[in-house]
Design a protein around this motif. Structure first.
Motif, PDB file in Angstrom:
ATOM      1  N   GLU A  72     -19.315 -60.605  35.050  1.00 37.75           N
ATOM      2  CA  GLU A  72     -19.981 -60.944  36.302  1.00 37.75           C
ATOM      3  C   GLU A  72     -19.295 -60.314  37.511  1.00 37.75           C
ATOM      4  OE1 GLU A  72     -21.174 -65.067  38.627  1.00 37.75           O
ATOM      5  OE2 GLU A  72     -21.125 -65.065  36.424  1.00 37.75           O
ATOM      6  N   ILE A  75     -20.619 -57.165  39.489  1.00 37.13           N
ATOM      7  CA  ILE A  75     -21.671 -57.232  40.496  1.00 37.13           C
ATOM      8  C   ILE A  75     -21.087 -57.133  41.909  1.00 37.13           C
ATOM      9  CG2 ILE A  75     -21.812 -59.736  40.900  1.00 37.13           C
ATOM     10  CD1 ILE A  75     -24.841 -59.488  40.591  1.00 37.13           C
ATOM     11  N   LYS A  89     -28.162 -61.581  39.857  1.00 38.89           N
ATOM     12  CA  LYS A  89     -27.616 -61.725  38.505  1.00 38.89           C
ATOM     13  C   LYS A  89     -28.733 -62.172  37.563  1.00 38.89           C
ATOM     14  CE  LYS A  89     -23.541 -63.746  40.723  1.00 38.89           C
ATOM     15  NZ  LYS A  89     -22.683 -64.949  40.772  1.00 38.89           N
ATOM     16  N   THR A 109     -31.540 -66.807  35.963  1.00 39.95           N
ATOM     17  CA  THR A 109     -31.264 -66.171  37.244  1.00 39.95           C
ATOM     18  C   THR A 109     -30.536 -67.140  38.156  1.00 39.95           C
ATOM     19  OG1 THR A 109     -32.280 -64.950  39.078  1.00 39.95           O
ATOM     20  CG2 THR A 109     -33.478 -66.863  38.252  1.00 39.95           C
ATOM     21  N   ASP A 110     -29.978 -66.602  39.209  1.00 35.67           N
ATOM     22  CA  ASP A 110     -29.219 -67.400  40.172  1.00 35.67           C
ATOM     23  C   ASP A 110     -30.182 -68.003  41.184  1.00 35.67           C
ATOM     24  OD1 ASP A 110     -27.420 -68.535  41.842  1.00 35.67           O
ATOM     25  OD2 ASP A 110     -26.527 -66.659  42.559  1.00 35.67           O
ATOM     26  N   LEU A 206     -23.231 -61.268  32.097  1.00 42.58           N
ATOM     27  CA  LEU A 206     -24.611 -60.949  32.479  1.00 42.58           C
ATOM     28  C   LEU A 206     -25.190 -59.928  31.522  1.00 42.58           C
ATOM     29  CD1 LEU A 206     -24.019 -60.388  36.323  1.00 42.58           C
ATOM     30  CD2 LEU A 206     -24.725 -62.517  35.208  1.00 42.58           C
ATOM     31  N   ILE A 209     -28.754 -56.635  35.914  1.00 41.91           N
ATOM     32  CA  ILE A 209     -28.577 -56.780  37.360  1.00 41.91           C
ATOM     33  C   ILE A 209     -29.819 -56.204  38.032  1.00 41.91           C
ATOM     34  CG2 ILE A 209     -27.213 -56.082  39.370  1.00 41.91           C
ATOM     35  CD1 ILE A 209     -24.788 -55.845  37.522  1.00 41.91           C
TER      36      ILE A 209
END
Length: 364
Positions: A72, A75, A89, A109-110, A206, A209
């Motif tokens: 992660e 990113i 993400k 997803t975030d 992840l 992206i």
């Protein structure tokens, strides 16, 4: 001229058996071609709408030809590249539903990002406050997933099972709205950490992206900068995604039209032979008309009227039949030819998208 038109209608009615046979063959050909073109235009428009909602750049990791997860923290390094407007993400994977021998596409997803909030609130059916989604383990499901869940009485929640055998109950928060079935048909949207848990992906890893850029012309440069920093990462731009999807779609369309043209040529020869041959009754009628004082020009006008009226009626009937077939019956068989055999059949609601120039060209 009016007398010629009336005479033409009388002859068409009198010889209806002969004309019905020709009209059926020609109408069937036109019906298939019109149905295919109208359906193809509508599906192409749906594909375009779907692609327009995708991110400018989709990033995934490939190691030795295998799709791998990425840490992660990468990113943060990618977000430092100048020109990137938004970065998201994603965790994606397949969850097999054994009762139906089908699978669901899980996307985590975030949901804490504002851009994600705005997008989710646009696509859900009941337009409720997305913040309540995060209070419990909840999911947003596609239309085909909802149909399967209801079939097995999963109305309020569904139990996922991880690879270790752990049971994970997840509440059904809402359904993705109608109109974007091609994109979201078999999708289950989950919070990022819950998707990791169900798919067996380690925390803070992840699979994808999603990147949106400030200026479209910067996409190649930004993609190259990401490649330079992380050689294992692969990029797909929105334009590349469009080309890949349309390539398969155009291949199927071209194959259908090629097979259709072969059939059309065979029918055209049959129609021409049948329509151009004069029976003894028709020859006798032309002789009577000549004796009655009709000129060659008037006889040609009569035959032209006959062809025009016959063509217009046949074309209009075929057009009405194709519109009814597509928008009332949802185009069975032809839809499967263009879309193929999907994991879960799309509950496609075909929106009218008819190109008038093509209709006029076919008529001519």
């Amino acid at each position: 001229m009016i007398n010629i038109a009336k005479f033409t209608l009388l002859i068409l009615i009198k010889e209806k058996r002969k004309h019905i046979t020709i009209a059926f063959i020609l109408g069937l050909i036109l019906f298939l071609l019109l149905s295919f073109l109208i359906l193809a235009g509508s599906i192409q428009q749906e594909f375009q709408n779907m692609i327009n909602q995708s991110p400018d750049i989709s990033v995934y990791r490939e190691v030795g030809g295998r799709i791998e997860t990425m840490p992660e923290e990468w990113i943060d390094e990618i977000a430092d590249i100048k020109g990137i407007r938004q970065i998201g993400k994603l965790v994606s994977g397949i969850y097999r539903f054994n009762r139906e021998e089908n699978y669901f596409t899980i996307i985590g997803t975030d949901f804490f990002g504002n851009s994600c909030h705005e997008y989710i609130e646009k696509i859900i059916e009941r337009q409720q406050d997305i913040s309540s989604f995060l209070e419990n383990d909840s999911m947003i499901i596609g239309s085909a997933v909802k149909q399967i869940f209801e079939k097995y009485n999963y109305v309020d929640q569904f139990h996922f099972y991880t690879s270790s055998g752990e049971r994970v109950p997840v509440k059904i928060f809402d359904t993705i709205r109608e109109g974007i079935e091609l994109e979201t048909n078999d999708i289950i949207l989950l919070p990022l950490d819950l998707a990791n848990r169900i798919l067996g992906i380690p925390p803070e890893r992840l699979t994808d992206i999603a990147i949106n850029v400030g200026q479209p012309f910067e996409i190649p440069l930004i993609s190259q900068k990401i490649k330079d920093r992380f050689p294992d990462l692969r990029m797909h731009s929105r334009e590349q995604l469009k080309n890949e999807k349309m390539k398969l779609y155009h291949f199927k369309s071209g194959l259908f039209i090629l097979l259709f043209l072969n059939s059309f040529l065979a029918f055209a020869v049959l129609l021409f032979t049948k329509a151009s041959s004069l029976s003894s009754e028709q020859i006798q009628r032309i002789r009577i008309l000549r004796i009655s004082g009709w000129s060659i020009q008037q006889i040609l006008v009569w035959k032209s009227f006959e062809a025009i009226i016959f063509t217009v009626i046949t074309y209009c009937m075929a057009l009405m039949g194709s519109v009814f077939y597509i928008f009332q019956f949802k185009a069975p068989i032809l839809k499967e030819i263009l879309l193929g055999n999907a994991n879960l059949e799309p509950m496609l609601r075909i929106s009218p998208h008819i190109r008038m120039d093509l209709l006029f060209f076919l008529f001519c």
